[in-house]
Design an enzyme around this catalytic site. Structure first.
Site, PDB file in Angstrom:
ATOM      1  N   SER A  87       4.497  23.300 -24.385  1.00  0.00           N
ATOM      2  CA  SER A  87       3.663  22.187 -24.376  1.00  0.00           C
ATOM      3  C   SER A  87       3.610  21.327 -25.714  1.00  0.00           C
ATOM      4  CB  SER A  87       2.224  22.317 -23.833  1.00  0.00           C
ATOM      5  OG  SER A  87       1.350  21.516 -23.870  1.00  0.00           O
ATOM      6  N   HIS A 131       7.344  20.604 -21.976  1.00  0.00           N
ATOM      7  CA  HIS A 131       6.041  20.185 -20.904  1.00  0.00           C
ATOM      8  C   HIS A 131       5.305  19.141 -21.393  1.00  0.00           C
ATOM      9  CE1 HIS A 131       3.068  21.335 -17.826  1.00  0.00           C
ATOM     10  NE2 HIS A 131       2.153  21.251 -18.865  1.00  0.00           N
ATOM     11  N   ASP A 175       1.935  16.784 -21.388  1.00  0.00           N
ATOM     12  CA  ASP A 175       0.537  16.664 -20.538  1.00  0.00           C
ATOM     13  C   ASP A 175      -0.032  15.173 -20.851  1.00  0.00           C
ATOM     14  OD1 ASP A 175       0.134  19.437 -19.879  1.00  0.00           O
ATOM     15  OD2 ASP A 175       0.140  19.777 -22.195  1.00  0.00           O
ATOM     16  N   MET A 218      -2.977  13.089 -20.032  1.00  0.00           N
ATOM     17  CA  MET A 218      -4.503  13.068 -19.747  1.00  0.00           C
ATOM     18  C   MET A 218      -5.125  11.583 -19.937  1.00  0.00           C
ATOM     19  SD  MET A 218      -5.546  16.448 -21.967  1.00  0.00           S
ATOM     20  CE  MET A 218      -4.595  17.910 -21.885  1.00  0.00           C
ATOM     21  N   HIS A 275       3.162  16.619 -16.605  1.00  0.00           N
ATOM     22  CA  HIS A 275       2.119  17.141 -15.834  1.00  0.00           C
ATOM     23  C   HIS A 275       0.891  16.166 -15.913  1.00  0.00           C
ATOM     24  CE1 HIS A 275      -1.392  20.379 -16.007  1.00  0.00           C
ATOM     25  NE2 HIS A 275      -1.520  19.615 -15.003  1.00  0.00           N
ATOM     26  N   MET A 297      -2.393  14.814 -15.653  1.00  0.00           N
ATOM     27  CA  MET A 297      -3.812  14.965 -15.117  1.00  0.00           C
ATOM     28  C   MET A 297      -4.546  13.712 -15.110  1.00  0.00           C
ATOM     29  SD  MET A 297      -4.107  18.048 -17.838  1.00  0.00           S
ATOM     30  CE  MET A 297      -2.569  17.574 -18.470  1.00  0.00           C
ATOM     31  N   MET A 357      -2.966  26.333 -12.765  1.00  0.00           N
ATOM     32  CA  MET A 357      -3.849  26.118 -14.060  1.00  0.00           C
ATOM     33  C   MET A 357      -4.529  27.500 -14.185  1.00  0.00           C
ATOM     34  SD  MET A 357      -3.446  23.072 -15.465  1.00  0.00           S
ATOM     35  CE  MET A 357      -4.308  23.637 -16.601  1.00  0.00           C
ATOM     36  N   PHE A 377      -7.380  20.455 -22.533  1.00  0.00           N
ATOM     37  CA  PHE A 377      -7.396  20.864 -23.632  1.00  0.00           C
ATOM     38  C   PHE A 377      -6.477  22.047 -23.929  1.00  0.00           C
ATOM     39  CE2 PHE A 377     -11.679  19.326 -22.790  1.00  0.00           C
ATOM     40  CZ  PHE A 377     -11.763  18.119 -23.960  1.00  0.00           C
ATOM     41  N   GLY A 378      -5.836  22.065 -24.866  1.00  0.00           N
ATOM     42  CA  GLY A 378      -4.991  23.148 -25.108  1.00  0.00           C
ATOM     43  C   GLY A 378      -5.868  24.403 -25.955  1.00  0.00           C
ATOM     44  N   ASP A 400       0.162  27.405 -16.398  1.00  0.00           N
ATOM     45  CA  ASP A 400      -0.230  26.628 -17.535  1.00  0.00           C
ATOM     46  C   ASP A 400      -1.739  26.861 -18.086  1.00  0.00           C
ATOM     47  OD1 ASP A 400      -0.142  24.372 -19.402  1.00  0.00           O
ATOM     48  OD2 ASP A 400      -0.308  22.967 -17.759  1.00  0.00           O
ATOM     49  N   GLY A 451      -3.473  29.060 -21.745  1.00  0.00           N
ATOM     50  CA  GLY A 451      -3.504  30.391 -22.418  1.00  0.00           C
ATOM     51  C   GLY A 451      -2.442  31.423 -22.291  1.00  0.00           C
ATOM     52  N   GLY A 510       1.490  26.103 -25.168  1.00  0.00           N
ATOM     53  CA  GLY A 510       1.145  25.023 -26.359  1.00  0.00           C
ATOM     54  C   GLY A 510       0.863  25.781 -27.543  1.00  0.00           C
TER      55      GLY A 510
HETATM   56  C1  DX5 Z   1      -4.139  21.886 -20.577  1.00  0.00           C
HETATM   57  C2  DX5 Z   1      -2.621  21.594 -20.601  1.00  0.00           C
HETATM   58  C3  DX5 Z   1      -1.926  22.380 -20.971  1.00  0.00           C
HETATM   59  C4  DX5 Z   1      -2.227  22.810 -22.422  1.00  0.00           C
HETATM   60  C5  DX5 Z   1      -1.777  24.297 -22.698  1.00  0.00           C
HETATM   61  O1  DX5 Z   1      -4.849  20.848 -19.900  1.00  0.00           O
HETATM   62  O2  DX5 Z   1      -2.329  21.358 -19.321  1.00  0.00           O
HETATM   63  O3  DX5 Z   1      -0.286  22.438 -20.588  1.00  0.00           O
HETATM   64  O4  DX5 Z   1      -1.367  22.105 -23.257  1.00  0.00           O
HETATM   65  O5  DX5 Z   1      -2.090  24.609 -23.793  1.00  0.00           O
HETATM   66  P1  DX5 Z   1      -2.393  26.226 -24.273  1.00  0.00           P
HETATM   67  O6  DX5 Z   1      -1.119  26.817 -24.260  1.00  0.00           O
HETATM   68  O7  DX5 Z   1      -2.814  25.917 -25.910  1.00  0.00           O
HETATM   69  O8  DX5 Z   1      -3.354  26.630 -23.489  1.00  0.00           O
HETATM   70 ZN    ZN Z   2      -0.162  21.152 -18.676  1.00  0.00          ZN
END
Ligand code: DX5
Ligand code: ZN
Length: 222
Positions: free
Chosen positions: A9, A34, A36, A38, A67, A69, A138, A144-145, A176, A178, A198
């Site tokens: 990501s 990937h 993201d 938002m 992706h 969001m 998800m 958030f990452g 996606d 963790g 990510g």
């Molecule tokens: C969260 C995103 C993910 C995020 C994953 O809303 O959709 O793609 O970047 O990040 P990690 O791998 O750090 O959980």
């Molecule tokens: Zn994502």
């Protein structure tokens, strides 16, 4: 041997060094970028928008897995296609006319994905699965990452895999949030085809090696 797709990501990349990080992914075992997006409405965070994606696209040499969001994603599908998206994933929770939205994505020549929040049961896809190329589960709350992986995800992966098998579909399942080398293999064994990672990749000492580690650990004979 199953080839698991690894999709780092870009949200976790260094935005001051996007060209460097894009080239890192180009030269790594990563399969997709990937992306993201938002909007601060569907999720309580704003990531980046079109100008930044345009900059990423100029350097990325692998498919862009976008992706969304965002609310009303149908308003921007064409724009994301123009910005190089090969896969466009919308949230089930953001699409009252999901069938129509999926047809729009496909008419642009993109693969159509549907993402499910952690609380959304997978069986809401029963009557639409045949129109979906990719189901994104998800494994954290979107926005958030760097969040902790939700263990119930395995159960959802198994259920979607069964739903797809029962219908003779080869729907891709993407996870996606963790994802690390601690859960990657179990996710693939549960039926996942693509893993987004990510912070685990970009916060590691050697992201290229970490991507390779994820790839290697997923090499399971099924
Ligand atoms: C969260 C995103 C993910 C995020 C994953 O809303 O959709 O793609 O970047 O990040 P990690 O791998 O750090 O959980
Ligand atoms: Zn994502």
């Amino acid at each position: 041997m199953k080839n698991t797709i690894i999709a780092p990501s870009v949200l976790a990349a260094d935005f001051a060094n996007l060209q460097r990080d894009a080239e890192l992914l180009n030269n790594s075992a990563a399969d997709w970028f990937h992306i993201d997006i938002m909007d601060g409405v569907f999720v309580p965070n704003i990531s980046f928008g079109m100008p930044v994606l345009e900059a990423i696209q100029r350097h990325a040499k692998k498919p862009l897995d976008v992706h969304l969001m965002i609310v009303q994603p149908e308003r921007y599908l064409e724009t994301f296609k123009k910005l190089g998206a090969e896969i466009i994933t919308v949230h089930y929770e953001a699409c009252p006319h999901l069938h129509r939205t999926l047809q729009q994505i496909k008419s642009l020549g993109c693969k159509a994905g549907v993402a499910l929040n952690p609380h959304t049961p997978v069986n809401v896809l029963e009557d639409i699965l045949h129109d979906i190329d990719l189901v994104l589960i998800m494994s954290v709350n979107p926005g958030f990452g760097g969040q902790k992986f939700i263990e119930h995800t395995y159960e959802k992966v198994r259920k979607v895999r069964k739903m797809a098998n029962d219908r003779g579909l080869n729907t891709l399942i993407e996870i996606d949030g963790g994802v690390t080398t601690n859960n990657a293999k179990a996710l693939v064994e549960a039926g996942a085809d693509a893993l987004v990672a990510g912070s685990f990749v970009f916060n590691s000492a050697n992201p290229t090696q970490t991507i390779q580690d994820l790839k290697t650990i997923c090499e399971v004979s099924l």
